[in-house]
Design an enzyme around this catalytic site. Structure first.
Site, PDB file in Angstrom:
ATOM      1  N   SER A  99       0.832  -1.200   0.000  1.00  0.00           N
ATOM      2  CA  SER A  99       0.000   0.000   0.000  1.00  0.00           C
ATOM      3  C   SER A  99       0.872   1.258   0.000  1.00  0.00           C
ATOM      4  CB  SER A  99      -0.864   0.015   1.251  1.00  0.00           C
ATOM      5  OG  SER A  99      -0.022   0.070   2.391  1.00  0.00           O
ATOM      6  N   CYS A 110       2.511  -6.828   2.117  1.00  0.00           N
ATOM      7  CA  CYS A 110       1.547  -6.059   2.886  1.00  0.00           C
ATOM      8  C   CYS A 110       0.648  -7.050   3.618  1.00  0.00           C
ATOM      9  CB  CYS A 110       0.717  -5.212   1.912  1.00  0.00           C
ATOM     10  SG  CYS A 110      -0.616  -4.286   2.680  1.00  0.00           S
ATOM     11  N   GLU A 159       4.397   7.167   5.812  1.00  0.00           N
ATOM     12  CA  GLU A 159       4.232   7.588   4.414  1.00  0.00           C
ATOM     13  C   GLU A 159       4.640   9.049   4.205  1.00  0.00           C
ATOM     14  OE1 GLU A 159       3.359   5.974   1.553  1.00  0.00           O
ATOM     15  OE2 GLU A 159       3.447   4.104   2.685  1.00  0.00           O
TER      16      GLU A 159
HETATM   17  N1  DGL Z   1       2.238  -2.277   4.895  1.00  0.00           N
HETATM   18  C1  DGL Z   1       0.824  -2.538   5.073  1.00  0.00           C
HETATM   19  C2  DGL Z   1       0.645  -3.800   5.920  1.00  0.00           C
HETATM   20  O1  DGL Z   1       1.584  -4.575   6.037  1.00  0.00           O
HETATM   21  C3  DGL Z   1       0.204  -1.286   5.567  1.00  0.00           C
HETATM   22  C4  DGL Z   1      -1.243  -1.328   5.556  1.00  0.00           C
HETATM   23  C5  DGL Z   1      -1.960  -0.042   5.305  1.00  0.00           C
HETATM   24  O2  DGL Z   1      -1.746   0.563   4.269  1.00  0.00           O
HETATM   25  O3  DGL Z   1      -2.815   0.255   6.142  1.00  0.00           O
HETATM   26  O4  DGL Z   1      -0.402  -4.077   6.453  1.00  0.00           O
END
Ligand code: DGL
Length: 259
Positions: A10, A72, A150
């Site tokens: 994401s 993710c 982010e």
């Molecule tokens: N890096 C994502 C994960 O491992 C982040 C999730 C998100 O964008 O909320 O869940």
């Protein structure tokens, strides 16, 4: 270019997985997609997470990827079964490491810090039920952390304040293992270590994912034997600078792409 490994997240968090992959598979070319414009996935519905995961997968397949790492937890727990059933390449996913935590805990209490989307998924519930029988799993949503990472704020006062408010109640419940259930969170390790006492083990799955990728590539006869230097291509639909700073890899090609 030999067929690359495709990786998506994401946003920038999955680069914590990319780093482990490059360490374990230095000959492999990689293409990484940071769908930062849609972060956080963790606050979206299962249907939206699935739609975004399909979009990312198809882009990586169009770029010739031979395997896809869903870097993710939120996308894995909500979409990997669908992806595996609909596309003809191997998929590697990442889920909160409940099993190793359950094997290590002495207090029989483990903490899981993850997104709402991961904690509410049926895959997460099934894994907890399967591997943490008789163990208390203290679940905590890391609301707000992904957005801070982010925007490039890894060591801000706000990160410290949020993490303290998430972790202290877990410590009061006597956890002795903390599972990092989001690929963004390893970037907060220095702050997490400041808050947790030394006897709490922090578990993240990055190395295990790289290891599994190597095994699956080998099994499918997809390992690269190229003698050229590996190429690493990154696309983001938001800030090139935040992504570049995090990967810290001088020869990587990082560019903006609308996807
Ligand atoms: N890096 C994502 C994960 O491992 C982040 C999730 C998100 O964008 O909320 O869940």
């Amino acid at each position: 270019m030999a067929k690359p490994i495709g990786i998506f997240d994401s946003g920038v968090g999955g680069t914590s997985i990319w780093k482990e992959v490059v360490k374990m598979l230095p000959k492999e070319n990689t293409i990484y997609l940071a769908d930062s414009i849609n972060a956080p996935y963790g606050e979206k519905t299962k249907e939206e997470i699935l739609r975004l995961s399909i979009k990312n997968t198809e882009l990586l397949l169009n770029k010739g990827c031979k395997i896809i790492i869903v870097a993710c937890n939120t996308a894995t727990t909500n979409a990997i079964n669908y992806l595996r059933n609909h596309y003809n390449v191997p998929f590697i996913g990442i889920e909160p490491a409940i099993k190793p935590a359950a094997l290590q805990t002495k207090t029989n209490k483990i903490g899981v810090l993850a997104t709402k989307g991961t904690l509410s998924s049926s895959l997460f519930h099934n894994t907890s039920k399967l591997f943490a029988e008789g163990i208390t799993v203290v679940e905590q949503e890391g609301t707000g952390l992904v957005e801070l990472i982010e925007s490039g704020q890894l060591y801000s006062e706000e990160v410290k304040r949020l993490l303290t408010s998430f972790l202290e109640p877990m410590l009061e419940l006597n956890i002795d293992c903390l599972v990092l259930g989001c690929t963004h969170y390893p970037y907060l390790m220095p702050v997490i270590k400041e808050i947790l006492p030394n006897d709490v083990t922090i578990i993240d799955s990055g190395e295990a994912v790289a290891c599994q990728t190597k095994t699956v590539l080998g099994r499918n006869k997809l390992l690269s034997n190229s003698i050229d230097r590996a190429e690493h291509v990154f696309y983001t639909n938001a800030s090139v600078k935040v992504l570049k700073d995090l990967i810290d890899w001088p020869t990587a090609q990082v560019s903006k792409l609308d996807f």
